[in-house]
Design a protein around this motif. Structure first.
Motif, mmCIF file in Angstrom:
data_model
loop_
_atom_site.group_PDB
_atom_site.id
_atom_site.type_symbol
_atom_site.label_atom_id
_atom_site.label_comp_id
_atom_site.label_asym_id
_atom_site.label_seq_id
_atom_site.Cartn_x
_atom_site.Cartn_y
_atom_site.Cartn_z
ATOM 1 N N ARG A 159 77.157 39.016 49.718
ATOM 2 C CA ARG A 159 78.418 39.732 49.519
ATOM 3 C C ARG A 159 78.269 40.628 48.294
ATOM 4 N NH1 ARG A 159 78.003 35.887 53.219
ATOM 5 N NH2 ARG A 159 79.887 35.518 54.405
ATOM 6 N N ASN B 136 90.992 38.486 47.577
ATOM 7 C CA ASN B 136 90.430 37.154 47.845
ATOM 8 C C ASN B 136 90.525 36.256 46.622
ATOM 9 O OD1 ASN B 136 89.640 38.054 50.394
ATOM 10 N ND2 ASN B 136 87.608 38.674 49.712
ATOM 11 N N HIS C 197 81.030 43.217 58.839
ATOM 12 C CA HIS C 197 80.491 43.339 60.200
ATOM 13 C C HIS C 197 81.561 43.538 61.271
ATOM 14 C CE1 HIS C 197 80.644 38.908 59.527
ATOM 15 N NE2 HIS C 197 81.269 38.967 60.682
ATOM 16 N N LEU D 143 84.896 48.110 52.763
ATOM 17 C CA LEU D 143 83.692 48.307 51.940
ATOM 18 C C LEU D 143 83.427 49.794 51.678
ATOM 19 C CD1 LEU D 143 80.973 47.299 50.730
ATOM 20 C CD2 LEU D 143 80.028 47.435 53.041
HETATM 21 N N1 LIG Z 1 90.072 40.495 52.162
HETATM 22 C C1 LIG Z 1 89.207 41.273 52.810
HETATM 23 N N2 LIG Z 1 89.631 42.323 53.571
HETATM 24 C C2 LIG Z 1 88.754 43.118 54.233
HETATM 25 N N3 LIG Z 1 87.418 42.937 54.190
HETATM 26 C C3 LIG Z 1 86.942 41.921 53.448
HETATM 27 C C4 LIG Z 1 87.817 41.042 52.726
HETATM 28 N N4 LIG Z 1 87.056 40.125 52.098
HETATM 29 C C5 LIG Z 1 85.796 40.380 52.410
HETATM 30 N N5 LIG Z 1 85.708 41.467 53.209
HETATM 31 C C6 LIG Z 1 84.501 42.045 53.827
HETATM 32 O O1 LIG Z 1 84.104 41.127 54.836
HETATM 33 C C7 LIG Z 1 82.800 40.640 54.601
HETATM 34 C C8 LIG Z 1 82.749 39.167 54.910
HETATM 35 O O2 LIG Z 1 83.503 38.477 53.926
HETATM 36 P P1 LIG Z 1 83.631 36.899 54.009
HETATM 37 O O3 LIG Z 1 82.325 36.319 54.365
HETATM 38 O O4 LIG Z 1 84.313 36.420 52.782
HETATM 39 O O5 LIG Z 1 84.647 36.794 55.230
HETATM 40 P P2 LIG Z 1 84.759 35.683 56.386
HETATM 41 O O6 LIG Z 1 86.211 35.642 56.730
HETATM 42 O O7 LIG Z 1 84.163 34.416 55.952
HETATM 43 O O8 LIG Z 1 83.930 36.383 57.532
HETATM 44 P P3 LIG Z 1 83.286 35.783 58.906
HETATM 45 O O9 LIG Z 1 84.356 35.081 59.663
HETATM 46 O O10 LIG Z 1 82.839 37.006 59.578
HETATM 47 O O11 LIG Z 1 82.186 34.859 58.477
HETATM 48 C C9 LIG Z 1 82.490 40.953 53.148
HETATM 49 O O12 LIG Z 1 81.116 41.124 52.979
HETATM 50 C C10 LIG Z 1 83.298 42.203 52.908
HETATM 51 O O13 LIG Z 1 82.607 43.340 53.326
#
Ligand SMILES: Nc1ncnc2c1ncn2[C@@H]1O[C@H](COP(=O)(O)OP(=O)(O)OP(=O)(O)O)[C@@H](O)[C@H]1O
Ligand SMILES: CC(=O)N[C@H]1[C@@H](OP(=O)(O)OP(=O)(O)OC[C@H]2O[C@@H](n3ccc(=O)[nH]c3=O)[C@H](O)[C@@H]2O)O[C@H](CO)[C@@H](O)[C@@H]1O[C@H](C)C(=O)N[C@@H](C)C(=O)N[C@H](CCC(=O)O)C(=O)O
Length: 514
Positions: A357, A327, A375, A383
């Motif tokens: 996070r 990320n 989730h 994770l």
């Molecule tokens: N690049 C990644 N690949 C896999 N899992 C990730 C990655 N980045 C974050 N995560 C996991 O996903 C969770 C959510 O991350 P984040 O809030 O940045 O994602 P998001 O795309 O905004 O999610 P959502 O659409 O569910 O809100 C983190 O707490 C972590 O456990």
């Protein structure tokens, strides 16, 4: 801000959205309000009838001063008003809102993220770098909050990851009025499904990853539809940045090249990743060291166009997790394309923490607690596998629940990931909505191999957290998953206050210390 009926008609015609017009008054009258919710209507408002709309809302809107309504069919409740009957009200709302707020996107450099996981994290990292690079002139529209300017009043909680188009253009305008020059935002698949970003071209669009999620009655009818919606961000971006390790890479790359020249497409991947496609990886990243409090990693530009951005170097993160290095690499590239240099990029990501996070708490005499927003299957796997690797196969205790009314596939995903990684699971409540949390827990339980994972159900989330922490021993890891920093439980349409997982964990730790 204002718009005349004549202007609306012209814009809708231009976009081939207009079916018919019914005129009731002066077409040159300025409409000074715009709303899709009758409760927001004031005098001389342009009103949209969208979604699960009930005709009585139009009666309410008219009484409050709406003079024109936009809908996909004529409504008797709108008699006496101007009517703009359109082929697609969501698209109409997007193009008319952009015009009403006088195209604020033209005054902002917009970096947008899509992906099943990592959007919020990458968006926060990017905004943090750009805040320094632009002297605090970068707005943020994220799942957690929306930041429209430097004052506390310009920062508030988000209800949707990507707001309705009308709210999006209104908030962009406010950001511009507050002196913002850049915007970092998340674009959900629903945003494309519901035309919330219709007509917008992003300066930089990111595709982070895709895994099965968001398929269900209130979301996408199929995975193909989910993927299709996500790909639209690349089709609508001037520069595209893609995680070369994403699933469906061939489709993703094809979507980018459909509208963007290869010289404006950047790919990133881990240092040792070999693509089976004939593409050049522009940026490589590599872990150097991971500790419990921070990690160090390296980004290397590997193509001529990447080298020009001057971002190669070593970086530090307090937000540990190998997925967060991915990320952060994305964020560094995004900020670089927006004008940030290496130093700003290094400083911007180094100390950043993001609510919910990878928040961690040591409980003396017990295990190390992690609160994380993982989730679905893919994020829990990322994770739990990371924690297993870093802590050298510790006993893993996981507290988790799955939401009601949406993301039904997550339940089987949780069973699977717990079978693969956990030693102990306590199934609990997470935003049950209109479903019974005990029934949701039973569905997850049904897929768990209890010979491997000792699993119990405790519907009271605070009690489940207490059980897990009390039961854990030093050297073990307690994962409080899926709720992040949410301070509510969505129950039967009501956001019921909830202290947050970390607050509860700290209370338990304090009780254990006495
Ligand atoms: N690049 C990644 N690949 C896999 N899992 C990730 C990655 N980045 C974050 N995560 C996991 O996903 C969770 C959510 O991350 P984040 O809030 O940045 O994602 P998001 O795309 O905004 O999610 P959502 O659409 O569910 O809100 C983190 O707490 C972590 O456990
Ligand atoms: C499927 C979908 O996009 N739903 C959104 C949509 O619902 P809707 O248009 O049917 O609106 P509604 O609330 O049923 O009401 C109908 C209309 O009547 C109006 N109304 C209502 C009451 C009243 O008194 N007067 C009135 O005029 C409402 O303002 C609305 O315009 O518009 C509402 C705002 O107007 C959103 O709150 C709602 O999001 C729902 C709650 C939601 O949770 N959506 C999720 C699926 C979502 O969009 N998630 C993504 C992230 C997930 C992903 O990554 O894909 C997101 O971007 O957040």
């Amino acid at each position: 801000m204002a718009l005349t009926l004549d202007a609306c008609t012209l814009i809708l015609k231009e976009h081939h959205l207009l079916k018919s017009v019914a005129l009731n008054g002066d077409p040159t009258l300025n409409m000074t309000g715009i709303a899709y919710d009758s409760r927001q209507v004031t005098a001389d408002t342009l009103f949209f009838c969208k979604g699960n709309f009930r005709p009585v809302y139009l009666t309410d809107a008219k009484e409050l001063g709406a003079v024109t309504y936009v809908a996909e069919k004529a409504l008797v409740e709108g008699n006496g008003m101007n009517a703009l009957i359109v082929t697609n009200v969501q698209k109409a709302m997007a193009v008319l809102s952009a015009a009403f707020y006088d195209y604020p996107q033209d005054s902002l450099f917009i970096v947008a993220y899509t992906g099943t996981k990592g959007k919020t994290t990458a968006a926060y990292f990017t905004q943090s770098i750009l805040q320094a690079a632009t002297r605090q002139k970068t707005a943020l529209f994220s799942t957690i909050d929306r930041v429209l300017g430097p004052k506390p009043v310009d920062r508030f909680k988000s209800d949707l990851t990507t707001p309705e188009s009308l709210d999006l253009f209104r908030d962009m305008r406010k950001a511009v009025e507050n002196g913002m020059t850049h915007l970092v935002m998340e674009v959900s698949s629903q945003a494309y499904k519901k035309n919330r970003v219709y007509g917008l071209t992003f300066d930089v669009g990111f595709f982070l990853n895709i895994s099965p999620d968001h398929v269900g009655p209130n979301e996408h009818p199929s995975f193909e539809d989910y993927l299709h919606c996500k790909l639209q961000l690349l089709v609508n971006s001037r520069h595209c940045v893609i995680n070369a390790q994403t699933q469906y890479f061939t489709d993703v790359y094809a979507a980018a090249t459909a509208t963007t020249d290869a010289k404006s497409i950047y790919l990133f991947a881990e240092a040792d990743y070999q693509s089976d496609q004939p593409v050049t990886i522009d940026f490589r990243f590599e872990n150097l060291e991971t500790g419990l409090a921070e990690s160090r990693f390296k980004i290397t530009a590997a193509s001529t166009k990447a080298i020009q951005l001057g971002l190669s170097g070593s970086y530090q993160l307090r937000l540990i997790g190998d997925f967060n290095e991915s990320n952060a690499t994305a964020a560094v590239i995004g900020a670089g394309l927006a004008g940030a240099d290496l130093t700003r990029a290094q400083q911007g990501i180094r100390d950043l923490q993001i609510p919910g996070r990878m928040e961690t708490l040591a409980v003396p005499g017990h295990g190390q607690v992690y609160v994380d927003y993982a989730h679905n299957y893919a994020s829990m796997k990322a994770l739990l596998s990371f924690l297993q690797k870093e802590y050298k196969q510790p006993r893993l205790l996981v507290v988790v629940g799955s939401p009601g009314d949406k993301g039904v596939s997550r339940r089987a995903g949780f069973s699977q990931v717990l079978n693969e990684y956990a030693d102990r699971a306590i199934l609990t409540t997470d935003d049950p909505g209109f479903e019974d949390p005990a029934a949701i827990a039973s569905e997850i339980l049904a897929g768990i191999d209890q010979q491997k994972v000792v699993t119990t159900v405790e519907i009271d989330r605070a009690a489940a957290i207490e059980q897990a922490i009390v039961e854990s021993k030093p050297g073990e890891i307690v994962v409080l998953a899926a709720k992040g920093a949410d301070a509510y439980q969505k129950v039967r349409g009501v956001d019921t206050p909830y202290p947050t997982d970390m607050v509860i964990a700290k209370q338990v730790a304090a009780r254990l210390a006495n």
